[in-house]
Design a protein around this motif. Structure first.
Motif, mmCIF file in Angstrom:
data_model
loop_
_atom_site.group_PDB
_atom_site.id
_atom_site.type_symbol
_atom_site.label_atom_id
_atom_site.label_comp_id
_atom_site.label_asym_id
_atom_site.label_seq_id
_atom_site.Cartn_x
_atom_site.Cartn_y
_atom_site.Cartn_z
ATOM 1 N N LEU A 85 28.145 -15.908 39.305
ATOM 2 C CA LEU A 85 28.892 -16.291 39.875
ATOM 3 C C LEU A 85 28.532 -18.094 40.522
ATOM 4 N N LYS A 117 39.467 -9.092 50.563
ATOM 5 C CA LYS A 117 37.901 -8.836 51.254
ATOM 6 C C LYS A 117 36.436 -8.743 50.195
ATOM 7 N N GLU A 118 37.402 -8.458 48.495
ATOM 8 C CA GLU A 118 36.462 -7.913 47.530
ATOM 9 C C GLU A 118 36.163 -9.644 47.213
ATOM 10 N N TYR A 119 36.372 -10.890 47.644
ATOM 11 C CA TYR A 119 36.771 -12.231 46.634
ATOM 12 C C TYR A 119 35.299 -12.644 48.096
ATOM 13 N N ALA A 141 33.446 -10.849 49.228
ATOM 14 C CA ALA A 141 32.088 -10.504 48.957
ATOM 15 C C ALA A 141 31.473 -10.604 48.198
ATOM 16 N N LEU A 142 31.951 -11.138 47.241
ATOM 17 C CA LEU A 142 31.863 -11.736 46.328
ATOM 18 C C LEU A 142 30.557 -12.843 46.244
ATOM 19 N N ASP A 161 29.672 -13.725 49.024
ATOM 20 C CA ASP A 161 28.309 -12.895 50.266
ATOM 21 C C ASP A 161 27.472 -12.775 49.059
ATOM 22 N N VAL A 162 27.577 -12.251 47.424
ATOM 23 C CA VAL A 162 26.520 -12.062 46.917
ATOM 24 C C VAL A 162 26.384 -13.021 46.403
ATOM 25 N N MET A 168 24.173 -14.803 48.556
ATOM 26 C CA MET A 168 22.224 -14.039 48.512
ATOM 27 C C MET A 168 21.484 -14.562 47.651
ATOM 28 N N LEU A 180 43.158 -7.797 56.125
ATOM 29 C CA LEU A 180 43.864 -7.694 55.369
ATOM 30 C C LEU A 180 44.171 -9.172 55.059
ATOM 31 N N GLU A 184 41.211 -14.927 42.591
ATOM 32 C CA GLU A 184 41.589 -13.548 42.605
ATOM 33 C C GLU A 184 41.369 -12.715 40.899
ATOM 34 N N THR A 208 37.821 -12.322 40.408
ATOM 35 C CA THR A 208 37.311 -11.128 41.368
ATOM 36 C C THR A 208 37.476 -10.049 40.556
ATOM 37 N N GLU A 253 24.638 -5.461 49.285
ATOM 38 C CA GLU A 253 25.423 -6.397 48.093
ATOM 39 C C GLU A 253 26.089 -5.366 47.395
ATOM 40 N N ALA A 303 29.099 -3.790 47.936
ATOM 41 C CA ALA A 303 30.630 -4.549 47.779
ATOM 42 C C ALA A 303 30.635 -4.337 46.059
ATOM 43 N N VAL A 351 33.798 -4.038 44.376
ATOM 44 C CA VAL A 351 34.979 -4.374 44.059
ATOM 45 C C VAL A 351 35.201 -3.665 42.689
ATOM 46 N N ASN A 381 27.124 -18.824 31.622
ATOM 47 C CA ASN A 381 26.640 -18.247 32.198
ATOM 48 C C ASN A 381 25.675 -17.027 32.373
#
Lengths: 320, 320
Positions: free
Chosen positions: A197, A210-212, A214-215, A217-218, A221, B142, B187, B190, B211, B214, B218, B250
């Protein structure tokens, strides 16, 4: 009074993770570091003493705890070059993402008078989108996995672990082998996903699910990690190659599913269309039969029906 | 008193998302649904009235709000078959992941006396690992995106939106076109990522990093979705094909990087080894030269040096 005495902690390898750790350690303890690159500026900023590599003897001289925070792929090389005699009576801690390999390296290289703690703080620095420097992270609830491989001085080891307890980490004691068997696949997949990503796949948006978030964040990291860290997770996990292959196959599968759906929808739209045409055709034939039979009925009355019938046959031949 | 009057809300399409929405709606309002499949049991369980498709006229007769909650790829077909005259004076709401397509379909099909609200509640049901049924989710914080495309009865529209406000959603007003331009890539990525991360890639572990947890979320979200939802996000986003291609590239890139690192480390280990051998060789030559020149010096004194020199040459021939 004994409990309040500071630990004298030295970090071998002052990369991203070493620096990340020292920010918490330095709050209550004396921290120094050693690195082949000149990290004096970064270290000084947060109150850590920096030593160059040639000064290893003075770096080690006064320490209670030595944290080895080098990439896992360099771990064996670094340990084999340490003046192991100077580690006597000290606690040596490794913080690699996998623990079996560093554990066996340390057991091979260190004599029985060196305390050994394997650990994996399952968290680290993160590059946020707004800021290119690692952002401060609360350790509250984050897992700290450890194995007391060989500990003579329990009090010192517990004092070191209490640094993580006080930050409210989730403390999990398990053997290095258990740890690797149960978490290494998950961690490899997490870091792999983060590397897939990139920014082009995660455009900034004014509103995030919320899910996006989180991605993102991953990905943040992973962006803070070195490639060597990731390579180590790959090299020392025999299942990593299969996981990578599975990920590649899953992309191909999604592409096939999308193509199949596209084709299916096109076909059923065509069929629907054909059905309508066929229905119209059948209705025509039925109407013709009705027309023809009423013609025949009429002809039977007239005693000659040929012209009318041949006309219908001609028409249906044209259309078929 | 007016404000307390319940809305009479009908949901066309009682799939996973329709059911998910109705669980909140039914708390304060009268909710009914219509679906080609018999959903009477699921609906009854949470106090929703179910109508079969042939009963569309009675389903629509008493409604204030009609929510169309069908897959985006069926949206046009479903709308074109509605008895649009019966929608007069009602508020029609769509809840698709992209809004431009449903907006234009509704504007084409509905007369000016039908109120139109486009919306994307950016959340939905999720399959947790322990439980195969969608789990209840707090909507707190949300995002709920909406556009008041054409609203005559503002009070009714606001009353409908207040359902989301009261659940503390982050209310975001933007046009369908803005929405699609800014969030549809995010979206799609995700949902794509969720589909790549199947159970084989996300093994259950006793300890999870933040992570990894998370990523499991997802994947759980995607597991609750229909493939049609995902296909719609692909079909109505012209950039989705490129994003999918980028993801595939990727993976290939990560595989290349890992292979390159492996080869690089192998090569540098070999070089280091060669360097050492070469250094040893050069040292030997130097030592021989030193030995030879001191021999010569000795021989000059002795006036005959042959035996000593030939011995050294012999030795170096053996080793080369």
């Amino acid at each position: 009074m004994m409990k309040k005495k500071k630990l004298n902690i030295g970090i071998i390898g002052y990369g991203v993770f070493g620096e990340f750790l020292s920010k918490q350690l330095v709050k209550k303890h004396k921290v120094s570091c050693i690195d082949p690159f000149d990290k004096s500026k970064e270290a000084e900023e947060i109150g850590v003493d920096y030593y160059p590599m040639f000064d290893m003897m003075s770096f080690l001289s006064d320490l209670d705890v030595v944290i080895i925070a080098v990439p896992m792929i360099e771990f064996e090389d670094v340990v084999s070059k340490l003046p192991v005699d100077k580690l006597r009576g000290k606690l040596v801690v490794e913080v690699c993402p996998l623990n079996s390999h560093p554990k066996s390296v340390m057991l091979q290289n260190f004599g029985p008078d060196v305390d050994i703690l394997c650990s994996n703080p399952m968290f680290g620095p993160s590059l946020s989108d707004n800021n290119e420097s690692p952002s401060p992270v609360s350790w509250d609830g984050l897992p700290m996995i450890y194995e007391k491989v060989r500990i003579a001085d329990m009090r010192r080891c517990d004092k070191f672990l209490s640094i993580f307890e006080r930050e409210r980490c989730q403390m999990v004691e398990m053997t290095a082998e258990q740890h690797d068997a149960s978490t290494s696949d998950a961690e490899f997949v997490t870091h792999l996903t983060g590397r897939l990503l990139d920014r082009q796949l995660l455009p900034p948006t004014p509103v995030m699910s919320k899910e996006y978030a989180a991605l993102c964040d991953v990905a943040d990291m992973t962006a803070a990690d070195s490639f060597d860290l990731f390579y180590g997770m790959f090299k020392y996990n025999s299942r990593a190659k299969d996981l990578l292959k599975k990920m590649r196959e899953n992309i191909a599968k999604v592409e096939r599913q999308l193509a199949a759906k596209e084709a299916y929808l096109a076909a059923s739209a065509e069929m629907k269309n054909n059905d309508r045409k066929q229905l119209i055709e059948e209705c025509k034939i039925l109407l013709r039969e009705v027309a023809s039979s009423s013609n025949i009925a009429a002809k039977v009355e007239e005693k000659d029906g040929k012209p009318a019938e041949s006309k219908i046959t001609e028409t249906s031949q044209k259309e078929s």
